[in-house]
Design a protein around this motif. Structure first.
Motif, PDB file in Angstrom:
ATOM      1  N   SER A 132       1.257  -1.134  -0.037  1.00 20.28           N
ATOM      2  CA  SER A 132      -0.443  -0.130  -0.306  1.00 20.28           C
ATOM      3  C   SER A 132       0.854   1.055  -0.075  1.00 20.28           C
ATOM      4  O   SER A 132       2.405   1.207   0.598  1.00 20.28           O
ATOM      5  CB  SER A 132      -0.647   0.083   0.795  1.00 20.28           C
ATOM      6  OG  SER A 132       0.038   0.348   1.991  1.00 20.28           O
ATOM      7  N   LEU A 133      -0.041   2.281   0.206  1.00 23.31           N
ATOM      8  CA  LEU A 133       1.033   3.652  -0.492  1.00 23.31           C
ATOM      9  C   LEU A 133       1.387   4.112   1.341  1.00 23.31           C
ATOM     10  O   LEU A 133       2.244   4.845   1.136  1.00 23.31           O
ATOM     11  CB  LEU A 133       0.223   4.633  -0.527  1.00 23.31           C
ATOM     12  CG  LEU A 133      -0.579   4.618  -1.941  1.00 23.31           C
ATOM     13  CD1 LEU A 133      -1.574   5.852  -2.440  1.00 23.31           C
ATOM     14  CD2 LEU A 133       0.608   4.218  -2.930  1.00 23.31           C
ATOM     15  N   LEU A 134       0.951   3.779   2.167  1.00 31.46           N
ATOM     16  CA  LEU A 134       1.226   3.888   3.446  1.00 31.46           C
ATOM     17  C   LEU A 134       2.600   3.026   4.039  1.00 31.46           C
ATOM     18  O   LEU A 134       3.815   3.348   4.759  1.00 31.46           O
ATOM     19  CB  LEU A 134       0.541   4.192   4.816  1.00 31.46           C
ATOM     20  CG  LEU A 134      -0.618   4.989   4.484  1.00 31.46           C
ATOM     21  CD1 LEU A 134      -1.447   4.938   5.643  1.00 31.46           C
ATOM     22  CD2 LEU A 134       0.075   6.349   4.586  1.00 31.46           C
ATOM     23  N   GLU A 190       2.287  -3.595 -14.736  1.00 27.00           N
ATOM     24  CA  GLU A 190       2.100  -3.173 -13.203  1.00 27.00           C
ATOM     25  C   GLU A 190       2.805  -4.244 -12.993  1.00 27.00           C
ATOM     26  O   GLU A 190       3.477  -5.175 -12.130  1.00 27.00           O
ATOM     27  CB  GLU A 190       0.903  -3.440 -12.744  1.00 27.00           C
ATOM     28  CG  GLU A 190       0.873  -3.466 -11.263  1.00 27.00           C
ATOM     29  CD  GLU A 190      -0.115  -3.525 -10.367  1.00 27.00           C
ATOM     30  OE1 GLU A 190      -0.622  -3.445  -9.364  1.00 27.00           O
ATOM     31  OE2 GLU A 190      -1.469  -3.352 -10.631  1.00 27.00           O
ATOM     32  N   ASP A 191       1.969  -5.758 -13.570  1.00 30.05           N
ATOM     33  CA  ASP A 191       2.830  -7.512 -13.987  1.00 30.05           C
ATOM     34  C   ASP A 191       4.235  -6.914 -13.992  1.00 30.05           C
ATOM     35  O   ASP A 191       5.222  -7.513 -13.469  1.00 30.05           O
ATOM     36  CB  ASP A 191       2.255  -8.107 -14.854  1.00 30.05           C
ATOM     37  CG  ASP A 191       0.745  -8.806 -14.153  1.00 30.05           C
ATOM     38  OD1 ASP A 191       0.402  -8.517 -12.783  1.00 30.05           O
ATOM     39  OD2 ASP A 191       0.153  -9.164 -14.819  1.00 30.05           O
ATOM     40  N   ILE A 197      12.765  -0.121  -3.800  1.00 32.26           N
ATOM     41  CA  ILE A 197      11.472  -0.210  -2.947  1.00 32.26           C
ATOM     42  C   ILE A 197      10.255  -0.302  -4.045  1.00 32.26           C
ATOM     43  O   ILE A 197      10.042   1.225  -5.100  1.00 32.26           O
ATOM     44  CB  ILE A 197      10.865   1.309  -2.443  1.00 32.26           C
ATOM     45  CG1 ILE A 197      11.554   1.247  -1.051  1.00 32.26           C
ATOM     46  CG2 ILE A 197       9.686   1.540  -1.926  1.00 32.26           C
ATOM     47  CD1 ILE A 197      12.177   2.362  -0.192  1.00 32.26           C
ATOM     48  N   LEU A 198       9.353  -0.141  -4.437  1.00 35.61           N
ATOM     49  CA  LEU A 198       8.041  -0.441  -5.245  1.00 35.61           C
ATOM     50  C   LEU A 198       7.435   0.158  -4.817  1.00 35.61           C
ATOM     51  O   LEU A 198       6.610   0.304  -4.220  1.00 35.61           O
ATOM     52  CB  LEU A 198       7.286  -2.091  -5.691  1.00 35.61           C
ATOM     53  CG  LEU A 198       6.917  -1.787  -6.708  1.00 35.61           C
ATOM     54  CD1 LEU A 198       6.773  -1.267  -8.335  1.00 35.61           C
ATOM     55  CD2 LEU A 198       6.456  -3.185  -7.125  1.00 35.61           C
ATOM     56  N   VAL A 199       6.992   1.230  -5.706  1.00 36.65           N
ATOM     57  CA  VAL A 199       5.997   2.073  -5.313  1.00 36.65           C
ATOM     58  C   VAL A 199       5.127   2.316  -6.858  1.00 36.65           C
ATOM     59  O   VAL A 199       4.720   2.107  -8.035  1.00 36.65           O
ATOM     60  CB  VAL A 199       6.309   3.372  -5.432  1.00 36.65           C
ATOM     61  CG1 VAL A 199       5.503   5.198  -5.428  1.00 36.65           C
ATOM     62  CG2 VAL A 199       7.403   4.084  -5.094  1.00 36.65           C
ATOM     63  N   PRO A 200       3.730   1.132  -5.936  1.00 37.27           N
ATOM     64  CA  PRO A 200       2.436   1.094  -6.972  1.00 37.27           C
ATOM     65  C   PRO A 200       1.656   1.941  -7.272  1.00 37.27           C
ATOM     66  O   PRO A 200       1.774   3.028  -6.474  1.00 37.27           O
ATOM     67  CB  PRO A 200       1.616  -0.226  -5.977  1.00 37.27           C
ATOM     68  CG  PRO A 200       1.933   0.054  -4.560  1.00 37.27           C
ATOM     69  CD  PRO A 200       2.934   1.281  -4.370  1.00 37.27           C
ATOM     70  N   GLY A 238       3.495   9.168 -12.300  1.00 36.76           N
ATOM     71  CA  GLY A 238       2.339  10.289 -11.089  1.00 36.76           C
ATOM     72  C   GLY A 238       2.437   9.219 -10.048  1.00 36.76           C
ATOM     73  O   GLY A 238       1.443   9.448  -9.385  1.00 36.76           O
ATOM     74  N   VAL A 239       3.157   8.119  -9.966  1.00 33.71           N
ATOM     75  CA  VAL A 239       2.980   7.345  -8.399  1.00 33.71           C
ATOM     76  C   VAL A 239       3.719   8.318  -6.861  1.00 33.71           C
ATOM     77  O   VAL A 239       3.544   8.254  -6.184  1.00 33.71           O
ATOM     78  CB  VAL A 239       3.190   6.292  -8.200  1.00 33.71           C
ATOM     79  CG1 VAL A 239       2.629   5.425  -9.071  1.00 33.71           C
ATOM     80  CG2 VAL A 239       4.425   5.848  -8.565  1.00 33.71           C
ATOM     81  N   GLY A 240       4.071   9.581  -7.269  1.00 33.99           N
ATOM     82  CA  GLY A 240       4.932  10.618  -6.623  1.00 33.99           C
ATOM     83  C   GLY A 240       6.278  10.055  -5.868  1.00 33.99           C
ATOM     84  O   GLY A 240       6.470  10.383  -4.593  1.00 33.99           O
TER      85      GLY A 240
END
Length: 847
Positions: free
Chosen positions: A540-542, A787-788, A700-703, A578-580
């Motif tokens: 998750s983002l957190l 994403e995969d 770190i993967l940022v999803p 665009g994920v930050g």
């Protein structure tokens, strides 16, 4: 909260820490085999330490007693370091950066929000003036060089007269058309009413029927409103909706903030008084107790001379300054204890001679036994797991013992304002004064001993010190040789001039004011449940935010933690556009007050050309970064630095300039250097795997955001841009249909829809979900295939790093490609543990 409440909180936290240290010392001694049990134990310790860290950070920020704050700060840094050590243990155990504690949190009756690691406020408070001064200098340099971001001014572009007349005509015709339409509408309504009157004729309207119809409409309207109010009350009672004044700041909160600011001012005042007291009390002690301390020391040393002469027949050798002088002999000992030590040392010398002969015989037997035992121990160690020794446990135990001895049962009824304790300062300053006077006394007594030796034995002093000094000179020469390897290419230049040069070249940039709390998201509540059914959940983002805190912010913010904790020199943030990722880089700089250096391939193009120019650029960047640490070196689109094959369109840019130099610079970084290299990439699969893994220590993967995070994002971003969320706006519907869209897409859509005109219309025309859908149709989401590919590449890299860290030969990463193509699509586990097992299986099948 008052000072008494914060003192109570500190005492409770120390008790919790004391019991946790006892439990951990017991568990560390017990080797374990069950991996599930090991992870449960590590996770429980981790969660408990996080709770202690949260409390200690709050106490340290608000407590005003200066001497208590020193001890709390020491324990706080140690707890912070222990959290990083436990995180490292869990990563090595599970071979993944993301961990889920749903079941443990449930057992401990804690909410996921209580697992959030706070950023200590002292990171910025203690160097606020330095940061402000640096920002002022940076803005001045940018303004002088014309690189500053100036406010956008609306410039009026001149247009030809014909075009201006045409625009005025269009506007006027439109205005006349609107007026004509309104006039025609009024005529139509008049005609319609006249027609209806002719049809009805002279029929007298039934007054009672008209009244009944009005009553019906009014009662229906009134009942609808009443039902809405009752439903709203029911939803508030059930906890589904917030109360009416939920978002408004209460008077109690305003009062608490005001008291917090006042307490910070008292902190500063008490700190200044404490620093002044350190000087004044030491001066007073020097005048009152200094002569007595000097006389006592001289008497002690003279007594030692005489007793040694009586026992051994000769005067003793006086210890050198490097060894510690007389403090080496009289450290916490009385003269009688020193004499006993001399007698005991003589007895020990005789015993050691006998033992040496016995040891030689035993060595031969032991060598044979050790060879056999080593082989057995290796097999047992492979099966058994034991926690690695901690650097911070000793500091925590030491701080805890000081708390128990000094503060736990201390009566502070006399010290209501919580100012410094003069008696504690006197105790510390007596020791400091004694050590200073001891140096002077040692010089006098060294000369006195020399005179005694000459008078009694008429023997000259042996030149033992000369040999030591010569040996010391050789060491200095070696140090000089080491210095020649790392030449300073800018010896004749000041840091200010280098700083200015980097700013003008665009390599040192101004970080945006973004807090890590602005990176909005939601927790993953089903992580453990999914892993139990062999499905690796997407982070998750957190979870990402927490890793940024652990690997980026905490080590950079605290020098004590950075020196001793598991060292993270480089960090890679990989994820779709665009994920930050850039926002997280700027957040690290904002939370720690770090400088931001931009070494992206696009930014260094044409700057410092040639091999010597590249060396000069890196030398200047890292020299300034070390001097003005903490610093962050950002490499955007870092896959370009490690391209497998450079595209023809980008060859002039020379994207691979840093490929060979980056690993060299990483080797030169020491634990004292608070420098973090952060890379961001949206196409990690374009890079070469081996050098990519070597350059970046943590990946770190940022999803893209999941449903829960999208719901929070829509709600928060709409409100931040001035939107009002009502029942007509279905946020859950927006969160559902934006599956695959990133935070950047959501922000862009909200900005497009919530114009100034639309914001003014909200009072009579509430927002609806349909307004946002139109803007979404023109954007491309992140599809499942992309994403995969991120998932596979991240797991591939993690497995390759696991192969390197475990020193497996041949490297299993060589066999991952064929293993992935054959079996990875048949299974839902994407974790590096599975890939590592898959690669091992592939190797064994080939052999």
């Amino acid at each position: 909260m008052s000072n008494a409440m914060y003192n109570k909180m500190w005492h409770q936290t120390q008790e919790a820490l004391s019991s946790l240290l006892d439990k951990e010392s017991q568990k560390m001694m017990e080797p374990q085999r069950n991996q599930v049990f090991i992870f449960q134990m590590l996770a429980t310790f981790y969660i408990k330490y996080v709770q202690i860290f949260r409390n200690l950070e709050n106490v340290y920020d608000q407590i005003v007693h200066p001497q208590k704050r020193i001890l709390i700060r020491k324990i706080l840094d140690a707890v912070m370091g222990r959290i990083l050590e436990l995180k490292n243990e869990m990563v090595e155990l599970e071979l993944t950066e993301f961990h889920y504690f749903d079941d443990i949190l449930q057992d401990l009756k804690l909410a996921p929000q209580q697992l959030d690691i706070p950023i200590p406020r002292y990171f910025l408070k203690e160097k606020l003036e330095v940061i402000k001064g640096r920002e002022k200098i940076l803005s001045q340099i940018l303004a002088e060089s014309g690189l500053g971001v100036s406010a956008k001014k609306y410039q009026v572009k001149p247009i030809p007269l014909e075009e201006a007349v045409k625009l005025i005509q269009i506007a006027e015709r439109a205005r006349q058309g609107r007026l004509r339409a309104m006039f025609m509408k009024q005529i139509y309504l008049q005609e319609y009413r006249a027609k209806q009157a002719r049809l009805l004729g002279d029929k007298v309207a039934d007054v009672s029927a008209a009244a009944l119809r009005i009553q019906k409409v009014w009662r229906g309207f009134h009942q609808c409103k009443r039902t809405e109010r009752e439903r709203e009350k029911e939803m508030i009672f059930l906890g589904m909706n917030p109360p009416p004044l939920f978002n408004e700041v209460s008077a109690a909160m305003i009062q608490a903030d005001r008291l917090s600011h006042l307490r910070n001012k008292v902190q500063i005042k008490h700190e200044e008084e404490y620093r002044d007291a350190l000087v004044t009390i030491k001066d007073d002690l020097k005048l009152t107790e200094g002569p007595d301390i000097k006389e006592n020391l001289q008497d002690q040393i003279r007594h030692w001379f005489i007793e040694c002469r009586n026992l051994t027949g000769t005067f003793p050798d006086y210890p050198n300054e490097e060894e510690g002088g007389s403090a080496l002999i009289f450290s916490n000992k009385t003269p009688q204890q020193v004499i006993d030590d001399i007698i005991a040392s003589q007895d020990e010398e005789e015993k050691t001679k006998k033992k040496k002969k016995e040891k030689k015989e035993k060595k031969v037997k032991k060598e044979k036994e050790t060879k056999e035992t080593k082989e057995k121990n290796k097999q047992e160690e492979d099966e058994m797991w034991k926690m690695s020794p901690s650097v911070f446990l000793h500091t925590m135990e030491e701080g805890n013992s000081v708390y128990k001895d000094l503060w736990k049962n201390k009566d502070e009824s006399w010290n209501f304002p919580q100012d410094y304790d003069p008696e504690l300062i006197k105790e510390d300053k007596r020791k400091e004064l004694e050590s200073e006077i001891r140096v002077q006394v040692d010089e006098l007594m060294r000369q006195e001993l020399k005179n005694l030796k000459l008078a009694v034995s008429r023997e000259k002093e042996l030149p033992a010190r000369q040999g030591k000094k010569k040996g010391g000179k050789k060491k200095n020469k070696k140090k000089g040789r080491k210095g020649k390897k790392d030449k300073d290419l800018t010896v004749d230049r000041t840091i200010e001039s280098l700083y200015k040069e980097l700013v003008e070249e665009g390599l040192l940039i101004q970080a945006l004011k973004v807090n890590l709390s602005d990176y909005i998201g939601e927790y993953s509540y089903l992580g453990t449940s999914l892993r139990q059914v062999s499905i690796e959940p997407m982070p998750s983002l957190l979870d990402v935010r927490q890793l940024i805190t652990l690997y980026g912010i905490l080590p950079l913010g605290s020098a004590a933690v950075h020196e001793k904790a598991p060292l993270v020199k480089s960090l890679l943030l990989a994820g779709p556009s665009g994920v930050g990722k850039k926002m997280l880089v700027h957040a690290i700089c904002t939370e720690t007050g770090a400088n931001l250096f931009n070494l992206s391939a696009a930014n260094i193009t044409g700057k410092y050309p040639g091999k010597s120019g590249l060396q000069m650029m890196l030398h200047v960047v890292f020299k300034v970064a070390r001097t003005l640490q903490p610093s962050v070196v950002w490499i955007g689109d870092t896959e370009k630095t490690f391209y497998k094959k450079v595209p023809h369109a980008e060859r002039k840019m020379e994207p691979k300039r840093l490929k060979k130099q980056l690993p060299k610079m990483l080797k030169l970084l020491k634990p004292d250097d608070r420098i973090l290299i952060v890379g961001t990439t949206k196409r990690p699969f374009d890079a070469e795997l081996q050098p990519f893994c070597k350059a970046y220590q943590k990946i770190i993967l940022v999803p893209r955001p999941d449903y829960a995070s999208r719901y929070v994002l829509w709600k928060e971003i709409i409100q931040r841009h001035g939107g009002v969320i009502t029942d007509t706006l279905s946020v859950s519907c927006l969160a559902k249909i934006t599956d695959g869209f990133t935070q950047g897409h959501i922000v862009q859509v909200v900005k497009e829809v919530l114009t100034e005109r639309r914001l003014r219309q909200q009072s009579h025309k509430p927002l609806t979900a349909l307004e946002f859908v139109a803007s979404l149709t023109s954007m491309n989401p992140v599809y499942q295939e992309e994403e995969d590919s991120f998932k596979v590449s991240a797991a591939h890299v993690s497995a390759t790093k696991a192969c390197h860290t475990r020193h497996l030969h041949p490297p299993l990463s060589m066999h991952l490609d064929s293993a992935l193509s054959s079996e990875i699509w048949k299974c839902e586990i994407w974790g590096p543990q599975y890939l590592l097992a898959l690669a091992i299986k592939h190797v064994s099948s080939k052999s």
